[in-house]
Design an enzyme around this catalytic site. Structure first.
Site, short mmCIF file in Angstrom:
data_model
loop_
_atom_site.label_atom_id
_atom_site.label_comp_id
_atom_site.label_asym_id
_atom_site.label_seq_id
_atom_site.Cartn_x
_atom_site.Cartn_y
_atom_site.Cartn_z
N LYS A 71 0.82 -1.21 0.00
CA LYS A 71 0.00 0.00 0.00
C LYS A 71 0.86 1.27 0.00
O LYS A 71 0.61 2.19 -0.77
CB LYS A 71 -0.93 -0.03 1.22
CG LYS A 71 -1.87 1.14 1.36
CD LYS A 71 -3.06 0.80 2.23
CE LYS A 71 -2.70 0.07 3.50
NZ LYS A 71 -1.90 0.87 4.45
N THR A 73 4.03 1.50 -0.90
CA THR A 73 4.75 1.50 -2.17
C THR A 73 3.87 2.04 -3.29
O THR A 73 4.31 2.86 -4.11
CB THR A 73 5.22 0.06 -2.50
OG1 THR A 73 6.09 -0.39 -1.45
CG2 THR A 73 5.95 0.01 -3.83
N ARG A 94 2.11 8.71 6.92
CA ARG A 94 2.44 8.63 8.34
C ARG A 94 3.94 8.41 8.55
O ARG A 94 4.62 7.89 7.68
CB ARG A 94 1.70 7.46 9.00
CG ARG A 94 0.21 7.63 9.09
CD ARG A 94 -0.43 6.40 9.73
NE ARG A 94 -0.25 5.21 8.91
CZ ARG A 94 -0.49 3.98 9.33
NH1 ARG A 94 -0.90 3.76 10.57
NH2 ARG A 94 -0.31 2.95 8.53
N LYS A 105 8.05 -5.75 10.69
CA LYS A 105 7.98 -5.20 9.34
C LYS A 105 9.30 -4.69 8.80
O LYS A 105 9.52 -4.68 7.59
CB LYS A 105 6.96 -4.05 9.30
CG LYS A 105 5.52 -4.48 9.45
CD LYS A 105 4.58 -3.31 9.48
CE LYS A 105 4.59 -2.58 8.14
NZ LYS A 105 3.61 -1.46 8.13
N ALA A 273 -3.28 1.86 12.99
CA ALA A 273 -4.64 1.75 12.42
C ALA A 273 -5.45 0.65 13.07
O ALA A 273 -6.69 0.70 13.03
CB ALA A 273 -4.56 1.50 10.92
N PHE A 301 -3.49 -0.27 7.16
CA PHE A 301 -4.06 -1.62 7.05
C PHE A 301 -5.19 -1.66 6.02
O PHE A 301 -5.21 -0.86 5.08
CB PHE A 301 -4.51 -2.12 8.42
CG PHE A 301 -3.36 -2.45 9.35
CD1 PHE A 301 -2.29 -3.21 8.92
CD2 PHE A 301 -3.35 -1.98 10.66
CE1 PHE A 301 -1.22 -3.51 9.77
CE2 PHE A 301 -2.29 -2.28 11.52
CZ PHE A 301 -1.24 -3.04 11.07
N PHE A 382 3.41 -8.73 -9.27
CA PHE A 382 4.52 -9.62 -8.94
C PHE A 382 4.89 -10.41 -10.20
O PHE A 382 4.02 -10.70 -11.03
CB PHE A 382 4.13 -10.58 -7.81
CG PHE A 382 4.26 -10.01 -6.43
CD1 PHE A 382 5.32 -10.39 -5.61
CD2 PHE A 382 3.34 -9.09 -5.95
CE1 PHE A 382 5.44 -9.85 -4.33
CE2 PHE A 382 3.46 -8.56 -4.68
CZ PHE A 382 4.52 -8.94 -3.86
N TRP A 410 6.91 -0.81 -7.91
CA TRP A 410 8.02 -1.38 -7.14
C TRP A 410 9.23 -1.58 -8.04
O TRP A 410 10.36 -1.25 -7.67
CB TRP A 410 7.61 -2.71 -6.51
CG TRP A 410 8.69 -3.34 -5.67
CD1 TRP A 410 8.96 -3.11 -4.37
CD2 TRP A 410 9.65 -4.31 -6.12
NE1 TRP A 410 10.04 -3.87 -3.96
CE2 TRP A 410 10.48 -4.62 -5.01
CE3 TRP A 410 9.89 -4.95 -7.34
CZ2 TRP A 410 11.53 -5.52 -5.09
CZ3 TRP A 410 10.94 -5.85 -7.43
CH2 TRP A 410 11.75 -6.14 -6.31
#
Length: 558
Positions: A71, A73, A94, A105, A273, A301, A382, A410
């Site tokens: 998200k 990215t 944020r 993470k 979140a 999230f 992907f 990405w």
């Protein structure tokens, strides 16, 4: 083929001087408080009196899985892509918490060729905002306990103190502590506990405040305890809000950085979140809308948590209406929702994908038909995605009247997000957000608001309040807090309060075990399931891989 890590990619780019980035927003050197060469705080006078002119784009996602969704990215790449196609765009995100950075993470500044930089600084201390928030929180805790020690003129019930200390670290050891031991001069012995800083009400109030005066008023309203008659005791009663605001004076100014491609990015505030409301500060969003033509922002999230709170809490308080919503998904994550183990996600599996797609489709339906906002699905690409899988996602979304755009940010940066950017522009330039509605009305009861969220957003049956929560709802209503919006603290992994119920579960109740007023933030927190406000570290924390060499170069940060 060996891929560069996120931090290696970030360190391969030389940041442009922050004055050059600021100039893209019409800001001059006089408007900045530099923190080195590549980051700065912006003086409120630079944007305070300007009108909001920007189109607001909210990026949200399906319920997260171990497969990853991307998200942040996507948010960064979309902002770069919008700039590439000629829209002056600003990003509003944020700040990462040190807890997840050192926990599960790792870094949280985007990924691949869609990142904000300086990535290391953003993830580690940044401009010190979180430390200021923690200091303000703990000053209030110290003044509260000192008041009790010095005679307790407010008649505070030591067994009914709601204010916690905080630290920005995942530290389960601090969930329950006993302090004040060691003799009469060492304080009044009592049970206490810590929150992680991003779960502190100071963080929530900080992120919802419009300016320093609003922040000070919010700090003063915060309920810290109840007296022996059951009446709330506030920070104002302790005469604490002035000193707390003084600690937060500089932190309240939004932080300006840049993406790898030089897009201006405000990164400011960071409430969790799944515990708090999960959005960057109102101040940063407001500044972005006044300085940019397009603003890309993100809610934490899945859309059942972050987007719901962004729309029902932040938009309600700040007078915001998104022009478009982007819902991020990956084929891999949808197959995980369809029951595929993480080890098998690289294999084509149309049956599992069809089983998992209802998770995405429910989020899409919520944005379109609960909130009445235009949206697009961004499939974060992907290499293992097959044409048949991508076509299935596209076909199912089109049945709901929503377009799908493949996002390759990405791997390609902004160039990989141009198709998504063009669809976002189409949505923003086509009238479509005039019918925006919230998922519940403030004038209803606490129970009715919770039921509305469960039914209209989670698609469950109802909210079930434990006897303790029923008692709290009654008390909060009698104290005049019943008309506040609701901030549900629940698992991010499921629409329900049971993290094992993946996909799009139906027929479930959500059990609310505790209700707590955050009067300064301006909402009631409803705790469900086993959600804790102080996470713990995993068996192998990300901190074990992070290092710094003799030249100060950091490695292992995602």
């Amino acid at each position: 083929m060996a891929y560069l890590t996120d931090i290696e990619i970030a360190q391969s780019v030389t940041p442009r001087p922050i004055q050059e980035i600021a100039a893209k927003l019409g800001l001059t050197g006089q408007d900045l408080i530099p923190y080195g060469h590549d980051k700065a705080k912006v003086e409120p006078a630079a944007y305070r009196d300007k009108p909001r002119k920007g189109k607001l784009v909210l990026v949200t996602a399906i319920n997260p899985t171990p497969a990853g969704e991307g998200k942040t990215t996507t948010s960064v790449g979309l902002a770069d892509a919008l700039n590439r196609v000629g829209k002056q765009t600003c990003l509003a995100l944020r700040e990462p918490s040190l807890g997840p950075v050192f926990g599960v993470k790792g870094g949280a500044a985007g990924g691949g060729y869609a990142q904000v930089i300086p990535m290391e600084d953003i993830n580690l201390h940044f401009t010190g905002d979180f430390h200021a928030i923690g200091a303000a929180n703990n000053l209030l805790a110290a003044m509260l306990d000192n008041h009790i020690q010095q005679g307790n003129a407010l008649d505070i019930d030591v067994k009914n103190i709601t204010w916690k200390r905080c630290v920005d670290m995942n530290d389960r050891q601090l969930r329950n502590v006993i302090n004040g031991i060691g003799g009469r001069m060492q304080g009044v012995p009592r049970e206490d506990s810590f929150d992680i800083t991003v779960a502190s009400e100071v963080m929530a109030a900080f992120c919802l405040a419009g300016d320093i005066s609003d922040l000070k008023a919010r700090l003063g309203r915060m309920v810290v305890a109840y007296n022996r008659d059951g009446a709330p005791v506030t920070a104002h009663d302790l005469k604490a809000e002035g000193a707390m605001a003084a600690l937060l004076k500089d932190a309240l100014k939004p932080n300006l950085v840049q993406t790898l491609e030089g897009t201006p990015a405000f990164i400011h505030g960071g409430p969790f979140a799944n515990i708090a409301h999960g959005c960057n500060s109102v101040i940063a969003t407001d500044a972005s809308l006044k300085l940019g033509d397009y603003v890309v922002t993100e809610a934490g999230f899945g859309a059942d948590l972050g987007a719901e709170k962004f729309l029902d809490i932040k938009c309600r308080m700040a007078g915001l209406v998104p022009n478009a919503v982007v819902i991020v998904a990956t084929v891999r994550a949808l197959k995980h929702h369809g029951g595929v183990a993480k080890a098998d996600l690289n294999n084509e599996n149309l049956e599992a994908l069809e089983e998992g797609l209802p998770n995405l489709l429910r989020h899409v339906d919520n944005i379109k038909n609960t909130y009445h906002l235009p949206c697009v699905v961004a499939v974060n690409a992907f290499p293992t995605d097959t044409p048949a899988e991508l076509k299935l996602v596209e076909d199912k979304c089109r049945e709901l009247g929503v377009n799908v755009a493949l996002s390759e940010v990405w791997a390609k940066g902004g160039a990989g997000g141009e198709a998504l950017a063009r669809e976002v522009i189409r949505l923003c330039e086509t009238p479509g957000n005039e019918a925006f509605t919230f998922s519940y009305d403030l004038g209803t009861t606490i129970q009715e608001k919770l039921d509305a969220i469960v039914r209209r957003v989670y698609r469950g049956e109802k909210a079930v309040l434990t006897p303790n929560a029923q008692k709290q709802a009654k008390q909060l209503t009698e104290l005049g807090f019943g008309d506040l919006p609701i901030c549900v603290a629940k698992t991010q992994y499921s629409f329900s309060d049971d993290q094992t119920k993946l996909g799009a579960p139906e027929g479930f109740d959500v059990t609310v075990r505790n209700l707590k007023v955050s009067a300064g933030a301006g909402f009631i927190v409803a705790l469900t399931g086993d959600i804790m406000t102080m996470p713990g570290l995993p068996k192998v924390p990300a901190a074990e891989k992070i290092d710094v060499d003799e030249n100060g170069r950091i490695t292992g940060l995602f």
